[in-house]
Design a protein around this motif. Structure first.
Motif, PDB file in Angstrom:
ATOM      1  N   LYS A   1       5.946   0.142  -8.827  1.00  0.00           N
ATOM      2  CA  LYS A   1       4.904  -0.697  -8.261  1.00  0.00           C
ATOM      3  C   LYS A   1       3.577   0.000  -8.448  1.00  0.00           C
ATOM      4  CE  LYS A   1       4.772  -1.044  -3.826  1.00  0.00           C
ATOM      5  NZ  LYS A   1       5.104  -1.263  -2.410  1.00  0.00           N
ATOM      6  N   LYS A   2       2.485  -0.792  -8.423  1.00  0.00           N
ATOM      7  CA  LYS A   2       1.168  -0.235  -8.718  1.00  0.00           C
ATOM      8  C   LYS A   2       0.180  -0.406  -7.569  1.00  0.00           C
ATOM      9  CE  LYS A   2      -0.357  -1.164 -12.851  1.00  0.00           C
ATOM     10  NZ  LYS A   2      -0.764  -1.932 -14.055  1.00  0.00           N
ATOM     11  N   ASP A   3       0.530  -1.194  -6.563  1.00  0.00           N
ATOM     12  CA  ASP A   3      -0.386  -1.355  -5.445  1.00  0.00           C
ATOM     13  C   ASP A   3       0.359  -1.090  -4.133  1.00  0.00           C
ATOM     14  OD1 ASP A   3       1.243  -3.501  -5.431  1.00  0.00           O
ATOM     15  OD2 ASP A   3      -0.340  -5.016  -5.295  1.00  0.00           O
ATOM     16  N   SER A   4      -0.432  -0.843  -3.070  1.00  0.00           N
ATOM     17  CA  SER A   4       0.108  -0.536  -1.740  1.00  0.00           C
ATOM     18  C   SER A   4       1.050   0.651  -1.783  1.00  0.00           C
ATOM     19  CB  SER A   4       0.833  -1.760  -1.151  1.00  0.00           C
ATOM     20  OG  SER A   4      -0.048  -2.852  -1.030  1.00  0.00           O
ATOM     21  N   LEU A   5       0.709   1.619  -2.611  1.00  0.00           N
ATOM     22  CA  LEU A   5       1.522   2.834  -2.690  1.00  0.00           C
ATOM     23  C   LEU A   5       1.188   3.749  -1.515  1.00  0.00           C
ATOM     24  CD1 LEU A   5       1.167   3.537  -6.515  1.00  0.00           C
ATOM     25  CD2 LEU A   5       3.083   2.458  -5.337  1.00  0.00           C
ATOM     26  N   MET A   6       2.204   4.385  -0.956  1.00  0.00           N
ATOM     27  CA  MET A   6       2.015   5.261   0.186  1.00  0.00           C
ATOM     28  C   MET A   6       1.997   6.718  -0.263  1.00  0.00           C
ATOM     29  SD  MET A   6       1.666   3.200   2.641  1.00  0.00           S
ATOM     30  CE  MET A   6       1.654   4.381   3.970  1.00  0.00           C
ATOM     31  N   PRO A   7       1.156   7.543   0.344  1.00  0.00           N
ATOM     32  CA  PRO A   7       1.145   8.971   0.011  1.00  0.00           C
ATOM     33  C   PRO A   7       2.494   9.605   0.319  1.00  0.00           C
ATOM     34  CG  PRO A   7      -0.765   8.365   1.336  1.00  0.00           C
ATOM     35  CD  PRO A   7       0.155   7.197   1.346  1.00  0.00           C
ATOM     36  N   GLY A   8       2.846  10.600  -0.505  1.00  0.00           N
ATOM     37  CA  GLY A   8       4.094  11.318  -0.309  1.00  0.00           C
ATOM     38  C   GLY A   8       5.288  10.691  -1.003  1.00  0.00           C
TER      39      GLY A   8
ATOM     40  N   SER B   1      -5.939  10.608  -0.831  1.00  0.00           N
ATOM     41  CA  SER B   1      -6.771   9.700  -0.049  1.00  0.00           C
ATOM     42  C   SER B   1      -6.568   8.257  -0.485  1.00  0.00           C
ATOM     43  CB  SER B   1      -8.253  10.073  -0.204  1.00  0.00           C
ATOM     44  OG  SER B   1      -8.485  11.387   0.238  1.00  0.00           O
ATOM     45  N   GLN B   2      -6.963   7.362   0.443  1.00  0.00           N
ATOM     46  CA  GLN B   2      -6.876   5.932   0.168  1.00  0.00           C
ATOM     47  C   GLN B   2      -7.868   5.565  -0.939  1.00  0.00           C
ATOM     48  OE1 GLN B   2      -8.014   3.630   3.513  1.00  0.00           O
ATOM     49  NE2 GLN B   2      -7.338   1.680   2.686  1.00  0.00           N
ATOM     50  N   GLY B   3      -7.443   4.664  -1.865  1.00  0.00           N
ATOM     51  CA  GLY B   3      -8.351   4.224  -2.902  1.00  0.00           C
ATOM     52  C   GLY B   3      -7.638   3.887  -4.193  1.00  0.00           C
ATOM     53  N   ASN B   4      -8.437   3.620  -5.247  1.00  0.00           N
ATOM     54  CA  ASN B   4      -7.910   3.292  -6.572  1.00  0.00           C
ATOM     55  C   ASN B   4      -7.968   4.505  -7.482  1.00  0.00           C
ATOM     56  OD1 ASN B   4      -7.485   0.561  -5.878  1.00  0.00           O
ATOM     57  ND2 ASN B   4      -9.622   0.074  -6.346  1.00  0.00           N
ATOM     58  N   TYR B   5      -6.929   4.698  -8.285  1.00  0.00           N
ATOM     59  CA  TYR B   5      -6.842   5.833  -9.201  1.00  0.00           C
ATOM     60  C   TYR B   5      -6.370   5.327 -10.568  1.00  0.00           C
ATOM     61  CZ  TYR B   5      -7.102   8.620  -4.938  1.00  0.00           C
ATOM     62  OH  TYR B   5      -7.495   9.173  -3.752  1.00  0.00           O
ATOM     63  N   SER B   6      -6.680   6.137 -11.607  1.00  0.00           N
ATOM     64  CA  SER B   6      -6.309   5.754 -12.978  1.00  0.00           C
ATOM     65  C   SER B   6      -5.225   6.673 -13.502  1.00  0.00           C
ATOM     66  CB  SER B   6      -7.528   5.829 -13.918  1.00  0.00           C
ATOM     67  OG  SER B   6      -8.533   4.918 -13.501  1.00  0.00           O
TER      68      SER B   6
END
Length: 915
Positions: A30-37, A97-102
């Protein structure tokens, strides 16, 4: 021509074996709503448009070092005209951190030297997770010392948190708010100063609450408990004692130019005669007043009363009362008795009035019947014997003996409504009279009110006569901030008041209005109505009827409480015979500071109530009350004058009161005042008093026998055991050369034994927990313990790099991060626990430990999941004077990547026939 589309979906499963406590590492796509860890895989679509086989070199990069590819490099083969999906497995660090990454896929064709890049965007969701853990707090502390407790606050989420700190019963060291970055932690310390005058041992709970700014509903609270040991314990006497106060006053008074002074003594006691509090007594004896009686001095009085279970008896002076209509309040000397059965009470009294000359003696008998818990009916009979042939001072005179039977009752109709009433009948040789009273009270959520009606015939021989009066009030809550009220009051006329007092002016008023609460600490009241005031004394000073409108404002501003009031009215002055305007303006300001309360007030009036029209009056004053300590207080009051309507009471113009406790049970009071006595207008009198009070507690019953405590302190390898001082509450004992000690004449009870550490070597430690809780009840008690030498634990937290065969090592990132990583180390024995926060690469120690079996545990404290603790538990036995050294290894975990043996191809062929 046949055109074939082959779609190959290669499902690469990467079971990663990572040692962590909670977070699952199963890969998801999946590419969105990913949780840290978590771990995930990002698909990239690759196409080979050529007619030859291709082998691509793949390099995966990301826009953040916290998002790392599990396989950063690789090769990928594709058949001619093939379209395939390349999956890039990623690990997302917990502090991302929360946000968009490439995520970039750098693709190179080494055979032709061609390179190109594909990019995909992933979205990391916000994760809020604040944890609060208690670290250290003392188990015991001496009264007067400061309790200090520490807590670990950590942001386990991936967004910065603006955190608010609160404590209901302690002070927070440092700021009350702080900002924690993701994975950042901070130790919070709170403290509370205990009362050195604590009379008995007690537990005190300290709490710390934390919540994010704007999210107060999801707060976390952690409590720690500490036992405070009294250093000045109250004497738990072996006697049950009765509190008694003995006082001697010297009083002087300048009264209308004549000075008198003298001594007045008093003894007062109230309490029980037994430890079960069954036999209750109260007594008082006040000698003759050496000056003229007034509100500020005591009148001669003697009485004694006793109560046990359902029986009550009173002998001596008292304000006797039979019922509201027959005898409401008559001060005199006599006796009263009452006995309560299950639902029936019987009783009566004899009274010889001291300040009412019309009545020589009176007797009362009654019975009360309890219907329900809060409902009761009473019937009684009152007999009055007049003073025949003597001058009488009241307006109502008895021509002969008076007989007054009466009945009264109170009834709880429902949870909101109460009714009460009374009916009475009187007869003398020449007259007969009746009287009755009804009263109703109601209290609902939005409405409450009460009504009372009293009527007594002209010949009624009770406390009231020739009376017809009505009183009522009601309040309705319109909304949360707005309420409406109405009040009607009419004073009772023709009542037989004791000559000790002057009657207040006759009042009759009606008012209604609105109350609006414009702020939580501010309100305004608008009132309209009329009032009638009439002087009861002759010659009269006032007699008027007034219609008025009034505005009142109450406002709290910081430490200040302000009240402003303005009243505007039109007055019909019956005393002089004119009509004029009356305006009143008043202000009252009060506040507290430095253990002192201040109150300043003043009013200005232009009225037509008295002898003159548009008469100007100014009243002002102040009161200061300061409590310097629990033993010392001072009060100062001043007011320049009073309104004529207040003539019926003693009025202070200046007052000074000083109180000082000399030592426990001994007090000194000094007072001095200028005042206007009742009925006086301008003559000022001076009164002063010096009063000494002694408060002995008289023993009335022996409740226990003295006991003893003894024991031995064993030498388990220390230099000496002689001269060690032991403390048991307020008792002291010192060991002899063999380590023996004893406490004699100890009051039974619960105690804590303590060792004075200044009398032992710095490394000496007891074999038992100290302070030691002891419950002493036997005649003789024995308590033995030993002293040995304390042990220590020292250690180092070491970080070990581990080679990862299948993953590129983020050496630089991990090296920077491990410096901030902390763990909690706990050392515990059977009855002791110590905790410390330690950082990777640092030393730690636990000192002054009791020899014996100990366990050292390591808690991750949110340690990054890329690390693991090789051994998180150590168990050993400490010997006296031993220093145990341990090493805690923190290693970077290995990730094992397993490939599927064969790719699973899913596709279809489309055949195009030739024409």
């Amino acid at each position: 021509m046949i055109k074939t589309w082959n779609l190959f979906i290669i499902l690469l499963l990467f079971p990663a074996f990572i040692f962590s406590q909670q977070q699952s590492t199963r890969l998801v796509s999946k590419k969105d709503s990913l949780m840290p860890g978590m771990s995930t895989s990002i698909p990239f679509t690759l196409e080979n448009h050529s007619a030859e086989n291709k082998t691509y070199e793949i390099l995966v990069t990301t826009s953040s070092p916290l998002i790392t590819p599990i396989l950063a490099k690789g090769e990928f083969q594709m058949a001619p005209h093939e379209t395939s999906v390349y999956l890039v497995p990623l690990r997302i660090a917990a502090e991302t951190s929360q946000g968009n990454y490439s995520v970039m896929l750098n693709i190179t064709d080494p055979a032709h030297g061609i390179s190109f890049t594909k990019a995909s965007t992933i979205t990391i969701s916000g994760n809020r997770n604040i944890s609060l853990t208690a670290l250290n707090s003392p188990e015991f502390i001496r009264a007067g010392e400061t309790i200090r407790a520490s807590f670990l606050l950590k942001n386990n989420g991936n967004i910065p948190e603006d955190i608010i700190l609160e404590s209901k019963n302690a002070f927070i060291d440092g700021d009350f708010s702080l900002v924690l970055d993701p994975n950042e932690s901070k130790v919070i310390t709170i403290h509370k100063i205990t009362n050195p005058e604590l009379k008995q041992n007690e537990f005190q709970n300290l709490n710390l609450s934390v919540y994010s700014q704007g999210n107060s509903k999801e707060d976390q609270s952690v409590y720690v408990s500490t036992q405070v040991i009294s250093v000045k314990p109250s004497e738990n006497d072996i006697y049950h004692r009765l509190p008694v106060a003995l006082s001697l006053s010297f009083i002087g008074m300048q009264n209308m130019g004549i000075y008198n002074d003298g001594f007045q003594g008093e003894i007062y006691g109230k309490g029980t005669l037994d430890k079960d509090n069954k036999n209750q007594i109260e007594f008082r004896a006040v000698t003759h007043n050496p000056v003229e009686l007034n509100t500020f001095t005591q009148y001669e009085e003697y009485f004694f009363n006793y109560k046990r279970n359902n029986f009550f008896i009173h002998l001596g002076d008292k304000t006797y009362s039979s019922s509201y209509l027959t005898e409401f309040a008559r001060y005199g000397r006599g006796a009263e008795i009452r006995y309560d059965f299950n639902k029936v009470s019987v009783g009566g009294f004899y009274n010889h009035p001291r300040f009412f000359r019309d009545i020589k003696d009176e007797f009362n008998f009654y019975s009360a019947f309890k219907i329900r818990k809060q409902s009761e009916i009473s019937v009684g009979y009152l007999y009055k014997n007049p003073r025949k042939g003597e001058m009488r001072y009241s307006d109502v005179r008895l021509d002969s003996d008076a007989h007054l039977p009466y009945a009264k009752g109170k009834f709880k109709i429902s949870g909101n409504i109460n009714l009460s009433g009374e009916a009475a009948y009187s007869t003398t040789k020449q007259t007969e009279g009746t009287a009755y009273m009804v009263q109703a009270d109601a209290a609902f959520e939005k409405f409450n009110g009460s009504l009372m009606y009293v009527r007594a015939s002209p010949e009624f021989a009770g406390y009231f006569t020739n009376t017809n009066t009505f009183n009522g009030n009601a309040y309705y809550k319109i909304s949360k901030k707005l309420g409406a009220f109405v009040n009607y009051t009419q004073d009772v006329k023709n009542f037989q008041r004791d000559t000790l007092f002057l009657a207040a002016p006759y009042r009759k008023y009606f008012q209604y209005g609105l109350q609006y609460k414009y702020l939580s600490n501010g309100s305004v009241i608008l009132t309209n109505g009329y009032q009638k005031y009439q002087d009861r004394l002759e010659p009269r000073q006032f007699d008027y009827y007034e219609r008025f409108f009034k505005v009142s404002i109450d406002q709290k501003m910081g430490i200040f409480q302000l009240n402003l009031e303005g009243q505007f009215g039109k007055t019909d002055n019956y005393l002089i015979g004119f009509t004029g305007n009356s305006s009143f303006y008043s202000a009252n300001l009060s506040f507290q500071k430095f253990s002192t309360s201040f109150n300043v007030f003043g009013s200005y009036a232009i009225s037509s109530r008295y002898q003159l029209q548009n008469q100007k009056q100014l009243y002002y004053g102040a009161r200061i009350y300061s409590r310097f300590s629990d033993k010392t207080s001072l009060s100062i009051f001043y007011q320049n004058n009073y309104m004529p309507e207040e003539y019926f009471k003693d009025r202070n113009l200046f007052e000074l009161l000083f109180h000082q406790q000399l030592f426990p049970g001994n007090e000194l009071d000094l007072s001095g005042r200028y005042s206007l006595q009742r009925g006086e207008i301008g003559d000022k009198d001076f009164i002063f008093s010096l009063r000494y009070t002694w408060r002995p507690n008289i023993p009335v019953q022996k409740t226990a026998e003295y006991i003893s405590l003894s024991g031995n302190v064993s030498n388990l390898g220390i230099k000496k055991i002689e001269g060690i001082r032991l403390m048991l509450g307020s008792y002291l004992s010192v060991t002899d050369k063999d380590g023996n000690y004893s406490f004699k004449n100890v009051i039974p009870g619960d105690y804590f034994m303590e060792i004075d550490r200044s009398t032992t070597d710095i490394n000496d430690i007891s074999t038992l927990n100290f302070p030691a809780a002891l419950s002493l009840s036997n005649k003789e008690n024995i308590f033995n313990f030993g002293l040995t030498t304390a042990a220590n634990v020292q250690g180092h937290i070491q970080f070990l790099e581990a080679e990862d065969k299948n993953q590129t090592a983020l050496t630089e990132l991990l090296t920077q991060k491990k410096k901030k990583e902390s763990i909690i180390i706990e050392a515990s024995s059977k009855d002791q626990t110590y905790r410390k926060i330690c950082f990777i690469g640092e030393d730690f120690d636990f000192t002054y430990l009791r020899p014996g079996d100990w366990t050292v545990k390591v808690y991750r404290n949110g340690l990054d999941k890329r690390y693991k603790v090789s051994n998180d538990k150590f168990q050993f036995t400490l010997q006296p004077s031993e220093t145990k050294k341990i090493r805690i290894n923190v290693v970077k975990q290995q990730i094992e990547i397993k490939y599927q043996q064969e790719s699973l191809k899913v596709g279809y062929n489309e055949i195009k026939k030739k024409k």
